[in-house]
Design an enzyme around this catalytic site. Structure first.
Site, PDB file in Angstrom:
ATOM      1  N   TYR A 122      50.834 -19.566 -15.615  1.00  0.00           N
ATOM      2  CA  TYR A 122      50.181 -19.976 -14.357  1.00  0.00           C
ATOM      3  C   TYR A 122      51.268 -20.635 -13.597  1.00  0.00           C
ATOM      4  O   TYR A 122      51.161 -21.105 -12.310  1.00  0.00           O
ATOM      5  CB  TYR A 122      49.107 -21.065 -14.529  1.00  0.00           C
ATOM      6  CG  TYR A 122      48.218 -21.220 -13.518  1.00  0.00           C
ATOM      7  CD1 TYR A 122      47.704 -20.176 -12.731  1.00  0.00           C
ATOM      8  CD2 TYR A 122      48.070 -22.431 -12.835  1.00  0.00           C
ATOM      9  CE1 TYR A 122      46.893 -20.147 -11.703  1.00  0.00           C
ATOM     10  CE2 TYR A 122      47.230 -22.573 -11.824  1.00  0.00           C
ATOM     11  CZ  TYR A 122      46.678 -21.529 -11.045  1.00  0.00           C
ATOM     12  OH  TYR A 122      45.593 -21.643 -10.030  1.00  0.00           O
ATOM     13  N   TRP A 124      53.525 -22.837 -13.214  1.00  0.00           N
ATOM     14  CA  TRP A 124      53.699 -24.460 -12.964  1.00  0.00           C
ATOM     15  C   TRP A 124      54.691 -24.953 -14.030  1.00  0.00           C
ATOM     16  O   TRP A 124      55.118 -26.171 -14.052  1.00  0.00           O
ATOM     17  CB  TRP A 124      52.730 -24.963 -13.079  1.00  0.00           C
ATOM     18  CG  TRP A 124      51.910 -25.177 -11.626  1.00  0.00           C
ATOM     19  CD1 TRP A 124      50.741 -24.104 -11.332  1.00  0.00           C
ATOM     20  CD2 TRP A 124      52.241 -25.427 -10.189  1.00  0.00           C
ATOM     21  NE1 TRP A 124      50.323 -24.114 -10.007  1.00  0.00           N
ATOM     22  CE2 TRP A 124      51.287 -25.080  -9.291  1.00  0.00           C
ATOM     23  CE3 TRP A 124      53.235 -26.436  -9.790  1.00  0.00           C
ATOM     24  CZ2 TRP A 124      51.270 -25.572  -8.070  1.00  0.00           C
ATOM     25  CZ3 TRP A 124      53.299 -26.712  -8.439  1.00  0.00           C
ATOM     26  CH2 TRP A 124      52.206 -26.391  -7.565  1.00  0.00           C
TER      27      TRP A 124
END
Length: 774
Positions: A122, A124
């Site tokens: 994802y 991050w």
């Protein structure tokens, strides 16, 4: 920040602090006698306190020290297994785990093909440009496996990123090259922020962020006389510096309210007809719906009042206040993270068009401004270091929030953006740089989905719930334990991220892990290209250095950049981008939409025939709304003391909890009706699940609403139960796993319906951060 301006250095020589950066801010760190100290960047006018999570997190008991294999997978081999998340783990050596995993990857590739692999990540995990887990895992799967099934869009903006290209053209231009905070401070006369512009959101960014300017820009605009109008159920969604007027509407009613505002403008002749005629497509079709000619129901203030929970005269007065002023319409990400989330995004553009403001400095439509730190800023004028990911030979993909649907329904069909697509049959999930037990909905359903694959592999620095459900857990380093280059396309400072601490236990960088696996799959040379991690940094930096050199700007070599600790990059001009040019001459500068104009009515979307997303913005009542047994709206928004679920065990995050639980906020009237007092432990529940939280009673939440942020690590009281109680306060045991519509299939995790009661039983301990048993 002008192109020539220089930012102060990140670190000061001689004090032992080394430069580093993160998604929530640039900082320096020093490890001395086992104690980690961090301090914010001196050039940041409003530093983010999340850096305070690092000291306690660096050597926390939740860190993973050795490669671990789930006992059942080790003993019985790959295959579906309902014991995931319940089983113990066995520590193994790196050689053994890489041999076993390499063999399993080879089996999947050779037996089922790369289309049986889902590459989950994802993005991050780190602000670094090289040790970016999403880039690393995708590069590895492309080179070593021949590709993988990918995901498209994001949980944050899944609906918006699909609807905006149909309606306004480039999503990137709308969010990154449009209205800036500098324009607001100088030009804007009124901001109407649907869902607000909470600093907890704009204080983080997809890359590094050196200066948090939002609070100061709002304060300057307010001092100049700008009105901030906050439309939403939470008063805290604009900071005190904005001096905002709070319009506390019912959650999910924003589209109805916007329709009523436009109806008032049209009924009273206050809309900008010339702008609509010249710059929009399909207004006449939409106007027939707006006035009720199409369906017999005018979308006026009297109609919207009971839906929005705002008196009709207040709605009319609000519309009149917007007329004739430099108005910026803002729609937060949060509004489209709900059923029919496409509609408020589309309707926000129509409201701004009816006001005739789109393309003006500080006016028009600032979709998601304040939702993330790199919106509302200027772009870098030189290319940034970027790791090539290779070619993915698998064409298949899913909308990111449909992972449980995919795993539970292989071969099933679904609609997405006008297409009928088929879910692939996934045998292996490889996750690096993400925690779906934070951002996905209906976690009990997600547990069942993960039980069905042959193998689940996770790179993780700590024992998240995703790691606990994995078969193979590979311990990776924290950002402070490696070198990297930190940079963002919308921030002027590039940071030399120095290594501050040695890796915890036997943890390795993602790159080192993938290099070892690539060797076992006979793709080592292709993956590494003969470079170690430091050599990759030097190689990637060269792209930026050449860009500076081509502009005739100072272009230090890598060694000088690394010694200096940071480098100020030039930025593009603040010229309003595509929408400014379109406003000035829509014929010469058409938008990249089918008509070249703002599509108030879209023939393309209308042709798809989706009942839950018609050809123009419309009010579509939600299915997941308060009802008997679940009479309250739950707002499951982003947390203020951590990024998503990252470092939830850090000091800053832990300090905001009460009795070890996440905090749920509710209005005094709702609390009193249930016998709940400040500090009580409460149980939030609905048909999908239940969790515990600590109650805060406040008038800053609209009556009928309870707010519980995401990010508390999922902690089931009894993992053996089918739907166990989460004792820590993860709201995604309650949220609904359904798409926004057949158009975008975005996440709907922002809103759901719950009941709340005072918890009176024996209080279960929080064990979220304890390592699992063997």
């Amino acid at each position: 920040m002008s192109d020539a301006a220089e930012l102060p250095p990140v670190s000061l020589a001689g004090d032992g602090f080394l430069p580093h950066t993160s998604h929530w801010g640039v900082f320096s760190a020093r490890l001395r006698d086992g104690a980690l100290a961090v301090r914010p960047y001196a050039g940041d006018p409003d530093p983010n306190g999340i850096i305070g999570n690092f000291p306690a997190a660096l050597r926390h008991r939740a860190r993973i020290a050795r490669p671990m294999v789930r006992r059942g997978w080790l003993e019985r081999g790959p295959g579906p297994d309902g014991r995931r998340g319940r089983d113990g783990f066995v520590a193994v050596s790196w050689d053994e785990v890489l041999d076993r995993l390499g063999a399993e990857l080879g089996r999947i590739r050779d037996t089922h093909g790369p289309g049986a692999v889902f590459g989950g990540s994802y993005g991050w995990a780190s602000a670094g440009r090289f040790h970016h887990a999403q880039s690393q895992v995708h590069r590895f799967l492309n080179i070593a496996m021949g590709g993988y099934v990918r995901s498209v869009n994001t949980y944050s903006s899944g609906a918006a990123s699909v609807i905006v290209p149909h309606v306004l053209g480039s999503y990137e231009d709308l969010t990154r090259r449009n209205v800036t905070w500098e324009q607001i401070a100088e030009h804007t006369e009124a901001v109407i922020a649907f869902g607000g512009m909470a600093l907890k959101n704009s204080m983080v960014a997809g890359g590094s962020i050196s200066q948090h300017v939002e609070r100061g820009a709002m304060a300057r605009a307010r001092a100049r006389g700008c009105d901030f109008l906050l439309v939403g159920p939470l008063r805290s969604d604009l900071p005190p510096e904005a001096g905002a007027e709070w319009i506390a509407n019912i959650p999910g009613s924003d589209t109805a309210l916007m329709l009523a505002l436009v109806h008032t403008l049209v009924a009273e002749g206050l809309h900008d007809r010339a702008f609509l005629d010249r710059h929009t497509e399909g207004w006449a079709v939409f106007e027939r719906y707006l006035t009720g000619e199409a369906d017999g129901q005018p979308k006026d203030a009297d109609w919207a009042a009971p839906i929005a929970g705002i008196p009709a005269e207040e709605i009319r007065a609000l519309a009149r206040r917007l007329h004739g002023r430099r108005v910026l319409v803002v729609v937060a990400h949060s509004l489209q993270r709900a059923e029919h989330g496409e509609q408020p995004v589309w309707m926000g553009a129509v409201l701004a068009a009816a006001l005739g403001q789109i393309g003006l400095p500080g006016g028009g439509y600032g979709y998601a401004l304040g939702a993330i730190g790199y919106y509302g800023r200027r772009n870098s004028a030189v290319p940034l270091p970027t790791l090539a990911q290779g070619r993915n030979r698998v064409a298949d993909y899913i909308p990111v929030a449909r992972i449980s649907d995919m795993l539970l329904n292989p071969g099933g069909t679904y609609r997405y953006n006008g297409q009928t697509r088929t879910y692939p049959d996934i045998r292996l999930v490889y996750w690096a740089g993400g925690n779906p037990f934070h951002h996905h909905q209906d976690l009990n359903r997600l547990r069942r989905a993960f039980a069905g694959v042959d193998t689940l592999v996770v790179h993780e620095m700590a024992w998240t719930a995703t790691a606990r459900h994995a078969d193979i857990v590979l311990p990776c380093t924290m950002t402070l334990e490696r070198e990297d280059i930190g940079a963002s396309s919308n921030d002027p400072l590039m940071v030399a991220m120095h290594k501050v601490a040695e890796p915890h236990g036997e943890a390795r960088d993602d790159y080192a892990i993938f290099a070892g696996l690539a060797e076992r799959l006979d793709r080592g040379a292709e993956f590494t290209e003969g470079r170690d991690a430091r050599q990759w940094l030097e190689h990637l930096y060269e792209r930026t250095r050449r860009g500076l050199e081509e502009k005739g700007l100072p272009a230090p070599d890598f060694a000088r950049f690394w010694e200096a600790g940071s480098l100020t990059l030039p930025q593009e001009p603040d010229d309003g981008g595509e929408l400014r040019r379109f406003r000035e001459d829509p014929v010469a500068n058409p938008l990249p939409t089918p008509s070249g104009r703002i599509e108030v009515f879209s023939r393309t979307i209308d042709s798809y025939g989706e009942a839950d997303c018609p050809g123009h913005p419309a009010w579509l009542p939600p299915e997941d709304a308060p009802r008997p047994g679940a009479p309250l709206f739950l707002v499951a928004n982003q947390p203020a003391t951590r990024l998503h679920s990252q470092l939830d065990f850090g000091g800053h995050s832990a300090g905001a909890k009460h009795r070890g639980r996440e905090v749920a906020r509710m209005h005094p009237l709702d609390a009193a009706a249930r016998g709940i007092a400040e500090g009580d432990i409460v149980r939030l529940f609905n048909a999908r699940g239940a969790c515990l939280a600590a109650a805060v009673v406040t008038e800053d939440v609209r009556p009928g609403v309870v707010q519980l942020p995401t990010g508390a690590w999922y902690d089931p009281a009894d993992p053996e139960e089918e739907a166990p109680l989460c004792v820590h306060g993860n709201p995604n045991v309650l949220t609904r796993d359904a798409g926004t519509s057949a158009l975008a299939q975005g996440c709907t995790g922002q809103l759901t319906a719950v009941e709340v009661e005072r918890f009176t039983g024996n209080l279960p301990p929080v064990r979220a951060f304890d390592p699992p048993g063997g």
